[in-house]
Structure formats: C-alpha cells, structure tokens
Write a protein that holds these residues in place. Structure first.
Motif, PDB file in Angstrom:
ATOM      1  N   HIS A  56       6.405 -59.026  -3.466  1.00 34.94           N
ATOM      2  CA  HIS A  56       7.078 -58.861  -2.181  1.00 34.94           C
ATOM      3  C   HIS A  56       6.137 -58.454  -1.055  1.00 34.94           C
ATOM      4  O   HIS A  56       6.238 -58.976   0.052  1.00 34.94           O
ATOM      5  N   VAL A  57       5.254 -57.528  -1.302  1.00 39.05           N
ATOM      6  CA  VAL A  57       4.370 -57.054  -0.234  1.00 39.05           C
ATOM      7  C   VAL A  57       3.400 -58.147   0.237  1.00 39.05           C
ATOM      8  O   VAL A  57       3.272 -58.364   1.447  1.00 39.05           O
ATOM      9  N   PRO A  58       2.716 -58.876  -0.648  1.00 35.75           N
ATOM     10  CA  PRO A  58       1.833 -59.943  -0.150  1.00 35.75           C
ATOM     11  C   PRO A  58       2.589 -61.039   0.593  1.00 35.75           C
ATOM     12  O   PRO A  58       2.093 -61.570   1.594  1.00 35.75           O
ATOM     13  N   ALA A  59       3.784 -61.370   0.137  1.00 38.49           N
ATOM     14  CA  ALA A  59       4.571 -62.388   0.835  1.00 38.49           C
ATOM     15  C   ALA A  59       4.934 -61.913   2.241  1.00 38.49           C
ATOM     16  O   ALA A  59       4.828 -62.678   3.210  1.00 38.49           O
ATOM     17  N   ALA A  60       5.337 -60.660   2.359  1.00 34.45           N
ATOM     18  CA  ALA A  60       5.663 -60.110   3.675  1.00 34.45           C
ATOM     19  C   ALA A  60       4.422 -60.020   4.548  1.00 34.45           C
ATOM     20  O   ALA A  60       4.487 -60.245   5.758  1.00 34.45           O
ATOM     21  N   TYR A  61       3.298 -59.687   3.947  1.00 37.40           N
ATOM     22  CA  TYR A  61       2.053 -59.608   4.712  1.00 37.40           C
ATOM     23  C   TYR A  61       1.700 -60.974   5.295  1.00 37.40           C
ATOM     24  O   TYR A  61       1.335 -61.077   6.459  1.00 37.40           O
ATOM     25  N   LEU A  62       1.829 -62.005   4.492  1.00 36.72           N
ATOM     26  CA  LEU A  62       1.522 -63.355   4.990  1.00 36.72           C
ATOM     27  C   LEU A  62       2.477 -63.760   6.111  1.00 36.72           C
ATOM     28  O   LEU A  62       2.061 -64.401   7.077  1.00 36.72           O
ATOM     29  N   PRO A  87       2.260 -54.636  15.891  1.00 36.48           N
ATOM     30  CA  PRO A  87       1.993 -53.886  14.658  1.00 36.48           C
ATOM     31  C   PRO A  87       3.222 -53.171  14.097  1.00 36.48           C
ATOM     32  O   PRO A  87       3.375 -53.055  12.887  1.00 36.48           O
ATOM     33  N   GLN A  88       4.112 -52.719  14.974  1.00 37.18           N
ATOM     34  CA  GLN A  88       5.326 -52.048  14.488  1.00 37.18           C
ATOM     35  C   GLN A  88       6.224 -53.034  13.754  1.00 37.18           C
ATOM     36  O   GLN A  88       6.852 -52.682  12.751  1.00 37.18           O
ATOM     37  N   ALA A  89       6.294 -54.257  14.234  1.00 37.98           N
ATOM     38  CA  ALA A  89       7.095 -55.278  13.553  1.00 37.98           C
ATOM     39  C   ALA A  89       6.477 -55.630  12.207  1.00 37.98           C
ATOM     40  O   ALA A  89       7.201 -55.867  11.236  1.00 37.98           O
ATOM     41  N   GLN A  90       5.165 -55.627  12.133  1.00 40.67           N
ATOM     42  CA  GLN A  90       4.490 -55.906  10.863  1.00 40.67           C
ATOM     43  C   GLN A  90       4.808 -54.820   9.840  1.00 40.67           C
ATOM     44  O   GLN A  90       5.117 -55.112   8.686  1.00 40.67           O
ATOM     45  N   ILE A  91       4.747 -53.566  10.258  1.00 42.55           N
ATOM     46  CA  ILE A  91       5.035 -52.451   9.354  1.00 42.55           C
ATOM     47  C   ILE A  91       6.496 -52.501   8.913  1.00 42.55           C
ATOM     48  O   ILE A  91       6.802 -52.295   7.737  1.00 42.55           O
ATOM     49  N   ALA A  92       7.393 -52.791   9.840  1.00 41.59           N
ATOM     50  CA  ALA A  92       8.817 -52.881   9.495  1.00 41.59           C
ATOM     51  C   ALA A  92       9.061 -53.993   8.487  1.00 41.59           C
ATOM     52  O   ALA A  92       9.851 -53.828   7.547  1.00 41.59           O
ATOM     53  N   LEU A  93       8.379 -55.109   8.637  1.00 43.55           N
ATOM     54  CA  LEU A  93       8.530 -56.216   7.696  1.00 43.55           C
ATOM     55  C   LEU A  93       7.999 -55.844   6.318  1.00 43.55           C
ATOM     56  O   LEU A  93       8.621 -56.163   5.299  1.00 43.55           O
ATOM     57  N   LEU A  94       6.884 -55.144   6.267  1.00 47.15           N
ATOM     58  CA  LEU A  94       6.327 -54.730   4.976  1.00 47.15           C
ATOM     59  C   LEU A  94       7.235 -53.712   4.275  1.00 47.15           C
ATOM     60  O   LEU A  94       7.461 -53.810   3.068  1.00 47.15           O
ATOM     61  N   ILE A  95       7.765 -52.775   5.024  1.00 46.54           N
ATOM     62  CA  ILE A  95       8.688 -51.791   4.429  1.00 46.54           C
ATOM     63  C   ILE A  95       9.972 -52.477   3.985  1.00 46.54           C
ATOM     64  O   ILE A  95      10.487 -52.213   2.898  1.00 46.54           O
ATOM     65  N   GLY A  96      10.460 -53.379   4.808  1.00 44.60           N
ATOM     66  CA  GLY A  96      11.681 -54.112   4.464  1.00 44.60           C
ATOM     67  C   GLY A  96      11.528 -55.000   3.246  1.00 44.60           C
ATOM     68  O   GLY A  96      12.491 -55.277   2.539  1.00 44.60           O
ATOM     69  N   SER A  97      10.307 -55.434   2.970  1.00 43.80           N
ATOM     70  CA  SER A  97      10.102 -56.289   1.805  1.00 43.80           C
ATOM     71  C   SER A  97      10.154 -55.499   0.505  1.00 43.80           C
ATOM     72  O   SER A  97      10.474 -56.040  -0.547  1.00 43.80           O
ATOM     73  N   VAL A  98       9.850 -54.221   0.555  1.00 38.29           N
ATOM     74  CA  VAL A  98       9.867 -53.378  -0.635  1.00 38.29           C
ATOM     75  C   VAL A  98      11.220 -52.689  -0.807  1.00 38.29           C
ATOM     76  O   VAL A  98      11.624 -52.376  -1.928  1.00 38.29           O
ATOM     77  N   ALA A  99      11.938 -52.485   0.267  1.00 45.27           N
ATOM     78  CA  ALA A  99      13.202 -51.741   0.223  1.00 45.27           C
ATOM     79  C   ALA A  99      14.206 -52.284  -0.788  1.00 45.27           C
ATOM     80  O   ALA A  99      14.861 -51.479  -1.461  1.00 45.27           O
ATOM     81  N   PRO A 100      14.375 -53.599  -0.959  1.00 40.66           N
ATOM     82  CA  PRO A 100      15.343 -54.060  -1.950  1.00 40.66           C
ATOM     83  C   PRO A 100      15.013 -53.626  -3.376  1.00 40.66           C
ATOM     84  O   PRO A 100      15.910 -53.507  -4.205  1.00 40.66           O
ATOM     85  N   ASP A 101      13.770 -53.378  -3.674  1.00 43.80           N
ATOM     86  CA  ASP A 101      13.400 -52.983  -5.028  1.00 43.80           C
ATOM     87  C   ASP A 101      13.485 -51.487  -5.266  1.00 43.80           C
ATOM     88  O   ASP A 101      13.229 -51.026  -6.372  1.00 43.80           O
ATOM     89  N   LEU A 102      13.873 -50.729  -4.269  1.00 46.37           N
ATOM     90  CA  LEU A 102      14.067 -49.304  -4.484  1.00 46.37           C
ATOM     91  C   LEU A 102      15.241 -49.039  -5.421  1.00 46.37           C
ATOM     92  O   LEU A 102      15.345 -47.969  -6.004  1.00 46.37           O
TER      93      LEU A 102
END
Length: 59
Positions: free
Chosen positions: A5-11, A19-34
């Motif tokens: 999830h994280v590499p896909a969101a990074y790409l 940069p804030q949108a990038q961080i939000a996308l990276l956090i959002g990509s991991v959130a479903p797996d919490l």
C-alpha cells in the motif's frame, strides 16, 4: 499488505506538488489495514479483515 500500500500511494502521490496532500495520501493508504489489529487480537482471525467496514474503499 503494508508493503504494497505505501509504495503504491507513494507512486500516486509523486504527481502531486503539495507535500501535505502527499502525506495525507500515504497515511490514507495504510489506514485501511489498521483493522488488522482487531483481526489478530480481538476477533481471533474468525472474519477476514477485508470484510471489515474500515477496509471498504468508499470509507
């Protein structure tokens, strides 16, 4: 899936300039797996974690 999830969101976030949108996308990509914490520690692996409401794309 944390590894995927994280590499896909990074790409995907590379095309964004904010940069804030990038961080939000990276956090959002991991959130479903919490919900994996619930899957392993509370439910005893009786329900697959993809069935949880928190793992739905629209949420």
């Amino acid at each position: 899936m944390f590894i995927a999830h994280v590499p896909a969101a990074y790409l995907l976030s590379r095309s964004l300039r904010d940069p804030q949108a990038q961080i939000a996308l990276l956090i959002g990509s991991v959130a479903p797996d919490l919900d994996l914490t619930r899957f392993y520690f509370l439910d005893g692996q009786s329900i697959h974690h993809h069935e949880y409401l928190t793992h739905r794309p629209l949420l």
